[in-house]
Write an enzyme that holds these catalytic residues in place. Structure first.
Site, PDB file in Angstrom:
ATOM      1  N   GLU A  50       8.084   6.982   6.772  1.00 20.22           N
ATOM      2  CA  GLU A  50       7.649   7.920   7.647  1.00 20.22           C
ATOM      3  C   GLU A  50       7.684   7.299   9.135  1.00 20.22           C
ATOM      4  OE1 GLU A  50       6.363   6.750   4.761  1.00 20.22           O
ATOM      5  OE2 GLU A  50       5.554   8.728   3.541  1.00 20.22           O
ATOM      6  N   PHE A 112      -7.520   9.024  -4.672  1.00 19.52           N
ATOM      7  CA  PHE A 112      -6.077   8.698  -4.689  1.00 19.52           C
ATOM      8  C   PHE A 112      -5.481   9.046  -3.252  1.00 19.52           C
ATOM      9  CE2 PHE A 112      -1.571   9.620  -5.739  1.00 19.52           C
ATOM     10  CZ  PHE A 112      -1.115   7.845  -5.974  1.00 19.52           C
ATOM     11  N   GLN A 113      -4.860   7.958  -2.642  1.00 19.69           N
ATOM     12  CA  GLN A 113      -4.097   8.371  -1.428  1.00 19.69           C
ATOM     13  C   GLN A 113      -4.812   9.266  -0.377  1.00 19.69           C
ATOM     14  OE1 GLN A 113      -0.287  10.094  -2.276  1.00 19.69           O
ATOM     15  NE2 GLN A 113       0.724   8.101  -2.566  1.00 19.69           N
ATOM     16  N   LYS A 162      -5.079  19.306   1.292  1.00 17.56           N
ATOM     17  CA  LYS A 162      -4.370  20.150   0.316  1.00 17.56           C
ATOM     18  C   LYS A 162      -4.853  21.488   0.087  1.00 17.56           C
ATOM     19  CE  LYS A 162      -2.305  19.804  -3.941  1.00 17.56           C
ATOM     20  NZ  LYS A 162      -2.044  19.147  -5.363  1.00 17.56           N
ATOM     21  N   MET A 470      14.672 -12.580  22.493  1.00 14.34           N
ATOM     22  CA  MET A 470      13.628 -12.839  23.572  1.00 14.34           C
ATOM     23  C   MET A 470      12.536 -13.825  23.091  1.00 14.34           C
ATOM     24  SD  MET A 470      12.940 -11.881  26.539  1.00 14.34           S
ATOM     25  CE  MET A 470      13.294 -10.299  27.112  1.00 14.34           C
TER      26      MET A 470
END
Lengths: 571, 193
Positions: A50, A112-113, A162, A470
């Protein structure tokens, strides 16, 4: 028309003119994905992580000037977007991030999630929404695009539970948006513009610092007309690169930590500094307390909170850069600051600042200057963060807005791969080169798979020096050569980038000798698909000039080859 | 002594999470809040936040500008120099006994404070005033033993006819009110109707 929440969201995206959505499915967004086939105008790009979705949408937005869109599921999907959202936030990139969340009755119960993504992104979004009704989706999307793409642009997150996707509601598309708490000022105050014009007309040593606002507002033609009429030298910030043609007689490159010696010193000696769509940050200005005390600052920016944040401003002008410059051009008198320009020109001759190392060693500077020649400066360049990023700014000649796509504010390594995907999809008419470091490339290299499946002809040039360059430079200069955790080739099992690319089915080449550089670049450009070129470059090159952290612009360290020759002194 | 305290009024959308946005902004930018109060206003859907900020530790102009950048913030005004009426309410539970109860009641009266609860061993004093008055009252009550204090934080309103309301009052309504000495029973038609 009755629709469910998923259909309302997708129809709203179509109405906003969205072409590409960079996303990754998951549990709570399944009702949304279920409806994608009904909306063939929306092209969903399946990324491999993502973070890649957010950076790709960001790259698309920077290259096209439109609002980029990314999509993720709840919980880890949403939190993986965070780095990308913050990258867009720091660089004022218009982005709409869509996330699913757990069903309404489960919100706040640590199911969950579940992640409180609106809470998490509160300080790194321009605004965010948790949509609790399907009937709110359409106007929320309308507002989100309006907020992201106007004023000082920025990311907006829309979080949808959802069961809101599954809820039915009437589709109603609002034609206009009216937010009583959000009305960006576009026109500059006429009195302030006259005051600025007077100050500019009377200036002996004026200089323009052009920031990204010039590009974001589409004000590059106005900037050029203004600089030419008033005869004022122009330096840009790093993100302002492309806002003013670098081959223009009044262009003095870019200023800041690794900007041109002459750009920094000219800014330090100016009597009037005209900041246009910039934010006077520490990487550009050096130590605030010791910035040129004689300069009077004119600051044009659309965000009133940027004005006076770091420096006292003599003439603040809040407004859209393009609009304000249009008015300012009318007010200023034609001028040429012959002596002042000559003084900077002489300094530039003595301190060219950007010097390609001679000899047989293959330096990054050489590779980038070859890229510049091979593309004739006509390409979209995406970079990662670090030495190669600074050298890209130094050795590529940028003439147009939106040519350089780079993470400036947040400095996000790993930006270069997915952002190149987005940039290439935005600009199919242009060659897109992604100039990568060997370290940052590995942070998001999984997106090579996305690039292959989307058949996007990005050309990757890995500046493989086997170091976190760097960081190594800072350890060399400021930590007594104490190299800790920077040697990627020897100690950290550098992968074979050619084999890695080939594993994804991508054409790849390795270049180990200086004389082969140009041929490899030409071959890559001749190939119609994506290509990766692994350049084994000089291991321990340093970026010069440099303003050490916490130093002032007057203390800019020159390139060692020309250091100590600065004979002009203060005026 | 010049006070460095500034009183800001922010009119905000009455949405869930707005206070969180304001608090998050203050935390992130390191702005110190001396007090903050939130309540409903004359306009439906608009809440009013009264913020007290010490200009000695925080750049007040930045606070104003950053607040205004929040989409849910409709209007921000610094009313410090507008000649304001500033008030705070305090409830103070103070120890007492049969010997000193009357004394405490008398002290409270001096401050125009009321006694709102009495037990054998405690009194609850309700006081309204500016911070100075409340501090003075607390100072005289402290020797008796304070069990508990709750204070609302400052609310403030500018004196005079001006208003920080989000809705500008239509001229017809203002003229009607001036002429009739009362508000019209129903909204007046606009000239364009």
């Amino acid at each position: 028309m009755r629709m469910n929440g998923a259909q309302i969201l997708l129809e709203s995206l179509v109405r906003e003119g969205v072409e590409h959505i960079y996303g990754y499915p998951g549990g709570v967004v399944l009702p949304l994905y279920d409806r994608f086939p009904e909306f063939p105008k929306l092209h969903h790009v399946l990324v491999r992580h993502e973070q890649g979705a957010a950076h790709a949408a960001d790259g698309y937005a920077r290259a096209s000037g439109k609002v980029g869109v990314c999509l993720a599921t709840s919980g880890p999907g949403a939190t993986n977007l965070v780095t990308g959202i913050c990258t867009a936030w720091m660089d004022s990139v218009p982005l709409v991030a869509l996330t699913g969340n757990v069903a309404r009755n489960l919100l706040g119960r640590d199911g969950f999630q579940e992640a409180d993504i609106t809470g998490i992104t509160l300080p790194i979004t321009k605004h965010n929404y948790l949509v609790m009704k399907a009937s709110d989706i359409a106007y929320t999307v309308r507002e989100a695009f309006h907020i992201a793409g106007t004023g000082r642009k920025g990311p907006v997150l829309v979080d949808i539970p959802k069961d809101v996707f599954q809820e039915e509601a009437e589709f109603h598309w609002p034609e206009t948006v009216s937010l009583r708490g959000y009305k960006p000022t576009m026109q500059g105050h006429a009195g302030q513009i006259r005051k600025a014009a007077k100050l500019i007309d009377e200036a002996q040593r004026p200089i323009i610092i052009a920031g990204q606002g010039v590009i974001a507002s589409g004000g590059a033609p106005e900037l050029r007309a203004f600089a030419e009429k008033a005869g004022i030298p122009v330096v840009t910030t790093f993100l302002g690169i492309g806002g003013f043609p670098q081959d223009h007689a009044l262009s003095y490159g870019w200023m800041g930590m690794h900007g041109a010696f002459y750009a920094n010193h000219a800014t330090d000696k100016a009597d009037v500094v005209i900041g246009i769509g910039n934010r006077f940050d520490d990487r550009a200005m050096g130590r605030f307390a010791d910035f040129n005390p004689n300069a009077q600052i004119v600051h044009i920016d659309i965000d009133p909170a940027e004005i006076g944040k770091n420096f006292k401003t003599a003439v603040p002008i809040v407004g859209d850069v393009k609009t304000v410059l249009g008015a300012l051009i009318e007010e200023v008198e034609p001028h040429t600051h012959v002596e002042w320009v000559r003084w900077i020109d002489e300094m530039r001759q003595e301190h060219p600042s950007f010097i390609v190392p001679q000899g047989s060693v293959m330096s990054v500077q050489y590779v980038i200057s070859q890229l510049n020649e091979a593309t004739r400066g006509d390409a979209v360049i995406v970079t990662g963060v670090g030495q190669h990023q600074m050298w890209t700014g130094q050795f590529f000649t940028f003439r147009e807005p939106r040519q350089l796509i780079t993470s400036g504010g947040l400095g996000t390594m790993g930006f270069e791969v997915p952002a190149a995907l987005g940039a290439a999809m935005a600009r199919p008419d242009k060659t897109v080169w992604s100039i990568c470091g060997d370290a940052g490339f590995q942070m998001t290299s999984q997106e090579l798979a996305t690039i292959m499946d989307q058949r996007v002809p990005v050309k990757f040039a890995i500046m493989n020096n086997g170091f976190l360059g760097m960081v190594r430079q800072w350890q060399e200069l400021f930590y007594d050569n104490n190299y800790v955790s920077v040697d990627t080739r020897e100690a950290l099992c550098q992968p074979d980038f050619v084999k890695l690319a080939e594993a994804y089915g991508m054409k790849a080449m390795r270049v180990t000798a200086k004389q082969d550089v140009r041929a490899a670049i030409d071959e890559a450009m001749a190939h119609p698909g994506p290509v990766l070129v692994d350049f084994h470059v000089e291991a321990e090159g340093n970026v010069w000039p440099m303003v050490p952290a916490g130093a002032s612009l007057a203390e800019t360290l020159d390139h060692p080859l020309t250091a100590g020759k600065f004979s002009k002194g203060a005026r | 002594m010049m006070t460095t305290m500034h009183t800001l009024v922010a009119l905000v959308e009455d949405h869930p999470g707005v206070l969180n946005r304001v608090a998050s902004l203050f935390r992130r930018r390191g702005f110190n809040i001396e007090s903050i109060t939130v309540g409903k206003t004359e306009t439906d859907g608009i809440s009013r936040m009264t913020l007290v900020i010490d200009g000695a530790t925080t750049q007040v102009e930045q606070v104003e500008k950053q607040l205004y950048k929040l989409i849910d913030v409709v209007k921000v005004s610094d009313i410090t120099h507008d000649g304001i009426i500033a008030r705070e309410l305090a409830l103070i539970k103070v120890r007492c006994n049969n010997l000193n109860r009357h004394e405490i009641v008398q002290l409270a009266q001096i401050f125009h404070a009321e006694i709102v609860d009495v037990t054998d061993t405690t009194l609850v004093v309700e006081a309204v005033g500016d911070e100075d008055r409340l501090e003075s009252l607390l100072k005289v009550l402290r020797p008796y033993g304070i069990r508990e204090i709750v204070r609302t934080g400052r609310v403030a309103l500018a004196r005079g006819v001006g208003s920080t309301s989000v809705d500008a009052e239509p001229a017809e309504i203002r003229q009607f009110h001036r002429r009739e000495g009362r508000m019209p029973a129903k909204p007046l038609p606009f000239a364009s109707d």
